[in-house]
Structure formats: structure tokens, C-alpha cells
Design a protein around this motif. Structure first.
Motif, PDB file in Angstrom:
ATOM      1  N   ILE A  49       0.832  -1.266  -0.078  1.00 61.09           N
ATOM      2  CA  ILE A  49       0.011   0.056  -0.132  1.00 61.09           C
ATOM      3  C   ILE A  49       1.072   1.217   0.049  1.00 61.09           C
ATOM      4  O   ILE A  49       0.529   2.181  -0.683  1.00 61.09           O
ATOM      5  N   LEU A  50       1.929   1.036   0.805  1.00 57.96           N
ATOM      6  CA  LEU A  50       2.802   2.477   0.847  1.00 57.96           C
ATOM      7  C   LEU A  50       3.397   2.466  -0.465  1.00 57.96           C
ATOM      8  O   LEU A  50       3.775   3.772  -1.062  1.00 57.96           O
ATOM      9  N   LEU A  51       3.960   1.463  -1.100  1.00 59.40           N
ATOM     10  CA  LEU A  51       4.645   1.583  -2.313  1.00 59.40           C
ATOM     11  C   LEU A  51       3.806   2.205  -3.559  1.00 59.40           C
ATOM     12  O   LEU A  51       4.039   3.002  -4.249  1.00 59.40           O
ATOM     13  N   PHE A  52       2.529   1.824  -3.234  1.00 61.56           N
ATOM     14  CA  PHE A  52       1.732   2.438  -4.348  1.00 61.56           C
ATOM     15  C   PHE A  52       1.264   3.987  -3.912  1.00 61.56           C
ATOM     16  O   PHE A  52       0.938   4.747  -4.897  1.00 61.56           O
TER      17      PHE A  52
ATOM     18  N   LEU B  30       3.287   5.779  -2.690  1.00 65.59           N
ATOM     19  CA  LEU B  30       4.712   6.571  -3.132  1.00 65.59           C
ATOM     20  C   LEU B  30       4.319   6.919  -4.761  1.00 65.59           C
ATOM     21  O   LEU B  30       4.776   7.992  -5.156  1.00 65.59           O
ATOM     22  N   ALA B  31       3.847   5.862  -5.340  1.00 65.32           N
ATOM     23  CA  ALA B  31       3.861   6.187  -6.797  1.00 65.32           C
ATOM     24  C   ALA B  31       2.903   7.021  -7.065  1.00 65.32           C
ATOM     25  O   ALA B  31       3.043   7.859  -7.939  1.00 65.32           O
ATOM     26  N   VAL B  32       1.757   7.114  -6.202  1.00 66.88           N
ATOM     27  CA  VAL B  32       0.736   8.076  -6.534  1.00 66.88           C
ATOM     28  C   VAL B  32       1.372   9.385  -6.271  1.00 66.88           C
ATOM     29  O   VAL B  32       1.166  10.706  -6.879  1.00 66.88           O
ATOM     30  N   ALA B  33       2.052   9.466  -5.239  1.00 58.53           N
ATOM     31  CA  ALA B  33       2.325  10.717  -4.745  1.00 58.53           C
ATOM     32  C   ALA B  33       3.367  11.349  -5.799  1.00 58.53           C
ATOM     33  O   ALA B  33       3.769  12.620  -5.601  1.00 58.53           O
ATOM     34  N   ALA B  34       4.121  10.652  -6.326  1.00 62.25           N
ATOM     35  CA  ALA B  34       5.097  11.207  -7.497  1.00 62.25           C
ATOM     36  C   ALA B  34       4.439  11.461  -8.455  1.00 62.25           C
ATOM     37  O   ALA B  34       5.131  12.300  -9.589  1.00 62.25           O
ATOM     38  N   ILE B  35       3.230  11.154  -8.917  1.00 65.09           N
ATOM     39  CA  ILE B  35       2.441  11.679  -9.998  1.00 65.09           C
ATOM     40  C   ILE B  35       2.506  13.166 -10.357  1.00 65.09           C
ATOM     41  O   ILE B  35       2.739  13.969 -11.360  1.00 65.09           O
ATOM     42  N   PRO B  36       2.171  13.967  -9.300  1.00 58.84           N
ATOM     43  CA  PRO B  36       2.352  15.412  -9.399  1.00 58.84           C
ATOM     44  C   PRO B  36       3.623  16.154  -9.547  1.00 58.84           C
ATOM     45  O   PRO B  36       3.934  17.014 -10.452  1.00 58.84           O
ATOM     46  N   GLY B  37       4.778  15.191  -9.322  1.00 52.83           N
ATOM     47  CA  GLY B  37       6.193  15.805  -9.546  1.00 52.83           C
ATOM     48  C   GLY B  37       6.330  15.559 -11.087  1.00 52.83           C
ATOM     49  O   GLY B  37       7.143  16.086 -11.565  1.00 52.83           O
TER      50      GLY B  37
ATOM     51  N   PHE C  11       5.399  13.738   1.255  1.00 52.24           N
ATOM     52  CA  PHE C  11       6.105  12.889   0.454  1.00 52.24           C
ATOM     53  C   PHE C  11       7.199  12.211   1.418  1.00 52.24           C
ATOM     54  O   PHE C  11       7.354  10.900   1.373  1.00 52.24           O
ATOM     55  N   ALA C  12       7.872  12.910   2.262  1.00 55.66           N
ATOM     56  CA  ALA C  12       8.639  12.242   2.970  1.00 55.66           C
ATOM     57  C   ALA C  12       8.173  11.396   3.981  1.00 55.66           C
ATOM     58  O   ALA C  12       8.989  10.458   4.365  1.00 55.66           O
ATOM     59  N   ALA C  13       6.844  11.850   4.346  1.00 61.59           N
ATOM     60  CA  ALA C  13       6.427  10.874   5.312  1.00 61.59           C
ATOM     61  C   ALA C  13       6.088   9.441   4.888  1.00 61.59           C
ATOM     62  O   ALA C  13       6.477   8.639   5.462  1.00 61.59           O
ATOM     63  N   ILE C  14       5.460   9.548   3.620  1.00 60.64           N
ATOM     64  CA  ILE C  14       5.168   8.099   2.920  1.00 60.64           C
ATOM     65  C   ILE C  14       6.627   7.295   2.786  1.00 60.64           C
ATOM     66  O   ILE C  14       6.811   6.257   2.923  1.00 60.64           O
ATOM     67  N   TYR C  15       7.641   8.154   2.348  1.00 63.61           N
ATOM     68  CA  TYR C  15       9.032   7.698   2.062  1.00 63.61           C
ATOM     69  C   TYR C  15       9.462   7.104   3.408  1.00 63.61           C
ATOM     70  O   TYR C  15      10.094   5.597   3.340  1.00 63.61           O
ATOM     71  N   LEU C  16       9.477   7.754   4.455  1.00 65.32           N
ATOM     72  CA  LEU C  16      10.140   7.331   5.754  1.00 65.32           C
ATOM     73  C   LEU C  16       9.054   6.041   5.980  1.00 65.32           C
ATOM     74  O   LEU C  16       9.770   4.945   6.673  1.00 65.32           O
ATOM     75  N   LEU C  17       7.765   6.042   6.286  1.00 67.50           N
ATOM     76  CA  LEU C  17       7.104   4.980   6.470  1.00 67.50           C
ATOM     77  C   LEU C  17       7.303   3.586   5.615  1.00 67.50           C
ATOM     78  O   LEU C  17       7.438   2.487   6.272  1.00 67.50           O
ATOM     79  N   LEU C  18       7.479   3.762   4.355  1.00 64.39           N
ATOM     80  CA  LEU C  18       7.982   2.654   3.408  1.00 64.39           C
ATOM     81  C   LEU C  18       9.201   2.089   3.755  1.00 64.39           C
ATOM     82  O   LEU C  18       9.440   0.952   3.922  1.00 64.39           O
ATOM     83  N   PHE C  19      10.131   3.054   4.355  1.00 65.51           N
ATOM     84  CA  PHE C  19      11.450   2.739   4.512  1.00 65.51           C
ATOM     85  C   PHE C  19      11.400   1.714   5.604  1.00 65.51           C
ATOM     86  O   PHE C  19      11.953   0.663   5.772  1.00 65.51           O
TER      87      PHE C  19
END
Length: 536
Positions: free
Chosen positions: A41-44, A46-53, A94-102
């Protein structure tokens, strides 16, 4: 507050165990966070959060496009900026999702890695008593070889085919051969997750110890720059990087070539520069869009190009100033907008004083290929019929108030307050290279020609190699995970009854540990030699 488990009270029962609700909440939260479902779920996310970028222009990549977005969407752009849309990969969410996934990946990988190592060190289990109950079964067949020799032949054959094999002797003189294969599937899974961790670590350390800057570089030896923070149009240093850590090099662009298709679509871009690193000598280098210039601890990427008109203004006292003004492209045909400001003109030579009300600014559009209809839209990105449309303004440009302003547009507040007034009439004045425009007060503006400019993104990421290794290992792990299949086979070899010269009876069974449609054919191929050599 503590919770007491509800257990029936008996004389021999231990006292009820008290459970701390805070500890239980933390334990359950950790289990939920480190589950495979949460990691996916977190990986998904992260991919969704990267779309605005990828949809919105990013300040760290090209600030000019962010400025253009503000111009095109004045109502939406401030809201996008508040939500971090122009700097997605440095935003808190984005950093929050990144750290949780890590964290989730670490908590998921470590236990699985421990279990996988334990499984690799464990020998294949003993054969079940009823092989006929397994999904794949080969009925007993007789062979003339002794049980020990037949079992040894089976074990050697399986080892040659890369099966982990274990032969055991039974009390009745028989033997079993257990074999297992497909550990690469779990190895691939773990390798993929470890590669993702490597990528995440690389991104994090690259952000800490990396830096980047954007520079609009006009062609010409008089327009060079050196690698310094103050010479960048915009720059970002990692938290662990200071201005003194930047590598020393200087660069000047000597040429720029662009080719286009007949439709105006770009075919190629080639920038030629002279670069000097440290105390060395200048050398000539060339680079393109997909082939950056690689320097020591810096890579120079070509991300844009355009034209810079050369304008010479002669004031009422006969003093001339020449400026090379980059105009920013607004479409694929290089229709470009910009402004030329001359604040230090019309200085009275007798008093050596400047009248702020006599400052001059020119705002307009440059067309590399102007049309015959007089529209302010270029017809082709190359310079086939260049024309510059300008409107002149006289008054106070508002550059002395100490506030930052755009270098690509006049101060609209000064125009609104009538401190800056238009003096060129209703329609912009058209200038072609070599032409002169005489204003109402006798001052002149000459359009001397253009130079090309390139927008450069200069970056350094110390973890590029780690990211490359992580990407390759991730792809390799994914392939192993997809094409690996865990399965087991067993052979029971018993002494044959009724044969004076000896012999053996072989029965086989197979069990796929994962969904593997081809296991039946593989099992048949493994048991076929035994059936062919058996006696009817």
C-alpha cells in the motif's frame, strides 16, 4: 490502566496475566506496519504521490517553467505551491510516505531474511508415509539395481539438475531420496526488497550530500560563469553541503546547434562549451539532451534553449548601453517573451544625476519565424524570419526599492500607479535585425541580432552508483521472483521381493509449494527414467 485477561479461575491455574494496553497498541501497530500488505500500500501511495512531480513543473529542475505556470494559471498556481506541488519530492507529505515505506521494508525484510537463511540451512524433510496422496504420484516400479545403488543414482541425477538432495536409509533396508528446488523465488523476493531499500537509502543520502543548480547560459565568451552559488539562477544544496564544498570549474558556451523537423518538432540539440576544472586549462566539450557533460563531482544536463536579443539603447545625451536579454520560450515554436530594462540612462552629464522618471523599459515578444499576418506567434522554432515586437515604457522602473522582482516582465505595480507609462503607442513596434527605432524623445533602440542560450541543470548525486546497482538488483530479483517456483519430490526405494539377484521398487511423489503449472511435466521427466528401467 491495565487489562486483565478473562480466564476461568481454577485452583491450579496461574494468576491472570496483565496486558499493558499501550504496549499492545504499539505491538499491533508495528505488526501492521511491517506486514507485506502495508508495504505494498505504501509503495502504491509513493507512486501516486510522485505523479504531481511529473505533471507540475518542479522548482528544483526548471524554475522558468514554474514561472510560466504562474503566468498561465494565476489562480491555481498559489494553491499548488501551498500543497508542495512545485517541490513534490521535498514536501513533508512525500517524506512521510517515504519514511514509512522505509521502516515497513526493514521490518518486513529482516524476519524474512532470517527465515530464508534458516530454510537454506535446513535439509529437505523426510518423505511422507503416503506418497500416493501427493498432487503428483508415480506408482511403484521395479528396477534391477540394489536399493542403495538405485537411490544413489537418483540422488546424483537430482543434484546434477540443481536439486538440494538428501538420501536417508530406512530400518528395513530401503532408502528415501528427498529433493527440493525453487529457493531462488524467495531469494528474488528478498533481493527485490533489499534493492528497494538500497534505492531509498540512495535517494536519502543523495538528498543530504547532493546539490544542484540551474543556469541560463548565453553563447559567447563574455557570458561564461564559474561554479559559485551566487552565479546560479537558482540552486539547492543538501543539508550536509556548504558553498565551499562545490567543485571548482568555469564554463562558457561557444556554440549551440538545433535541428528541427518540417513540422517544427525538435530533432537534435548540441551544445559546445569550453570548460576548465580547477587550475587546469580550458578544453572544448560537447553534450546533448540525453548525454550530459560529466565533470568531477558534477554533471551538466541540457534542459532547454532559446534566443537572447541584443539591444542597444542610446539616450538623449548620446550615451549607449548594450544588453543581451534572454527571452523565455512560451510554446514549442519558440515564441518568446522578455523585457529589457535600462535604469541607468539619461544621466545629465553636467550634474551627473539620474532622473528616475526617465528610466526606460521595453517589453515584448520575439518570433524566430514571424508570419505575414502580423500575429505575435512564431511559425517555426528556427530563425527564418526573425522579428521583435516591443512596447516602450518610460518612468520609474521600481528597481531601487530593494524588493525582488521578475527579470522577464516589467513591474506591473509601477504601471498601475502610473509611475511607468507607455510611450510607444497602442501597438508594439516591430524590429528586425539591424533596424533602429527612434522614440518620441529622440532616443534610439537598435536591434543588433540575437544569440542562442541554453538552460543548464548542473547536478551532483554521490549515490548514483548505488541507485543504479539497486535498480539492476531489483530487476534481477523481480525476474527470479516471477520465474522461480518452490517444489519438492520424494523417492522411496525398497528392496524388491521375489528376485534372487536382488532389485528394488521405486515409488515417487511430488508437491509444488507454489502455483506452478509446469510441475506435472517436470515430475514426469524426473520419474520417466525410473519407469523405463523398471521391469514390467
Amino acid at each position: 490502566m491495565t487489562v486483565v485477561e478473562d480466564r476461568p479461575a481454577t485452583a491450579d491455574a496461574p494468576p491472570p496475566r496483565r496486558i499493558n494496553p499501550l504496549w499492545a497498541l504499539l505491538r499491533n501497530s508495528w505488526r501492521q506496519l511491517t506486514s507485506m500488505r502495508t508495504a505494498l500500500i505504501l509503495l502504491f501511495l509513493l507512486a501516486v504521490a510522485a505523479i504531481p512531480g511529473s505533471y507540475f513543473p518542479q522548482t528544483s529542475v526548471n524554475r522558468e517553467r514554474v514561472t510560466q505556470y504562474y503566468t498561465a494559471h494565476p489562480q491555481l498556481a498559489p494553491w499548488v505551491d501551498r500543497l508542495g506541488g512545485f517541490d513534490v519530492f521535498a514536501s513533508p507529505w512525500f517524506a512521510a510516505i517515504y519514511l514509512l515505506l522505509f521502516t515497513s521494508l526493514i521490518g518486513c525484510v529482516l524476519p524474512r531474511l532470517r527465515d530464508h537463511v534458516r530454510a537454506l540451512r535446513t535439509v529437505p524433510p523426510e518423505a511422507p508415509k503416503r506418497l500416493d496422496r501427493l498432487p503428483q504420484h508415480a506408482p511403484a516400479a521395479e528396477r534391477p539395481a540394489e536399493p542403495a545403488a538405485a537411490a544413489g543414482d537418483l540422488a546424483r541425477t537430482l543434484r546434477r539438475k540443481l536439486w538440494r538432495t538428501r538420501m536417508r536409509e530406512l530400518p528395513d533396508g530401503g532408502f528415501t531420496v528427498a529433493a527440493e528446488k525453487g529457493y531462488l523465488k524467495e531469494t528474488g523476493n528478498l533481493l527485490f526488497h533489499i534493492a528497494m531499500l538500497a534505492v531509498l537509502i540512495g535517494v536519502g543520502f543523495g538528498h543530504w550530500y547532493g546539490w544542484h543548480g540551474n543556469r541560463l547560459l548565453v553563447a559567447g565568451e563574455d557570458q561564461g560563469f564559474c561554479n559559485s552559488i551566487i552565479q546560479y539562477d537558482d540552486s539547492t544544496l543538501g543539508p550536509k553541503v556548504t558553498a565551499a564544498d562545490l567543485p571548482k570549474f568555469c564554463m562558457r558556451m561557444t556554440g549551440f546547434e538545433a535541428t528541427y523537423q518540417t513540422t517544427g518538432q525538435p530533432k537534435s540539440f548540441l551544445a559546445t562549451v569550453q570548460v576548465k576544472e580547477g587550475d587546469g586549462q580550458y578544453r572544448t566539450e560537447s553534450f546533448t539532451v540525453n548525454d550530459p557533460l560529466r565533470l568531477h563531482h558534477a554533471n551538466v544536463h541540457l534542459i532547454g534553449q532559446g534566443y537572447a536579443p541584443i539591444l542597444r539603447y542610446t539616450d538623449r545625451y548620446g550615451v549607449s548601453q548594450t544588453k543581451i536579454i534572454p527571452f523565455l520560450p512560451t510554446d514549442a515554436m519558440q515564441t518568446s517573451t522578455g523585457v529589457a530594462q535600462f535604469p541607468d540612462v539619461n544621466v545629465d552629464p553636467k550634474t551627473n544625476r539620474r532622473d528616475d522618471k526617465l528610466q526606460v523599459g521595453f517589453e515584448g515578444v520575439y518570433l524566430p519565424t514571424g508570419g505575414t499576418d502580423g500575429s505575435a506567434v512564431s511559425k517555426f522554432p528556427a530563425e527564418r524570419n526573425p522579428v521583435l515586437y516591443l512596447a516602450a515604457y518610460r518612468g520609474n522602473l521600481g528597481l531601487d526599492v530593494g524588493k525582488a522582482g521578475s527579470v522577464y516582465a516589467l513591474n506591473r505595480g509601477q504601471i498601475t500607479n502610473h509611475e511607468l507609462t507607455k510611450v510607444s503607442g497602442e501597438r508594439p513596434h516591430a524590429l528586425r535585425p539591424g533596424e533602429t527605432w527612434t522614440l518620441d524623445d529622440g532616443t534610439k533602440l537598435e536591434f543588433l541580432g540575437t544569440r542562442q542560450f541554453a538552460t543548464l541543470s548542473i547536478r551532483y548525486d554521490p549515490t548514483q552508483s548505488l541507485l543504479l546497482v539497486g535498480a539492476v538488483l531489483g530487476l534481477l530479483g523481480l525476474m527470479l521472483s516471477l520465474f522461480g517456483h518452490r517444489r519438492r519430490v520424494w523417492f522411496r526405494v525398497l528392496p524388491a521381493n521375489g528376485q534372487e539377484a536382488g532389485g528394488s521398487v521405486i515409488e515417487a511423489g511430488g508437491l509444488p509449494r507454489t502455483d506452478y503449472p509446469g510441475f506435472a511435466a517436470e515430475f514426469a521427466a524426473l520419474t520417466q527414467p525410473a519407469a523405463e528401467e523398471g521391469t514390467p
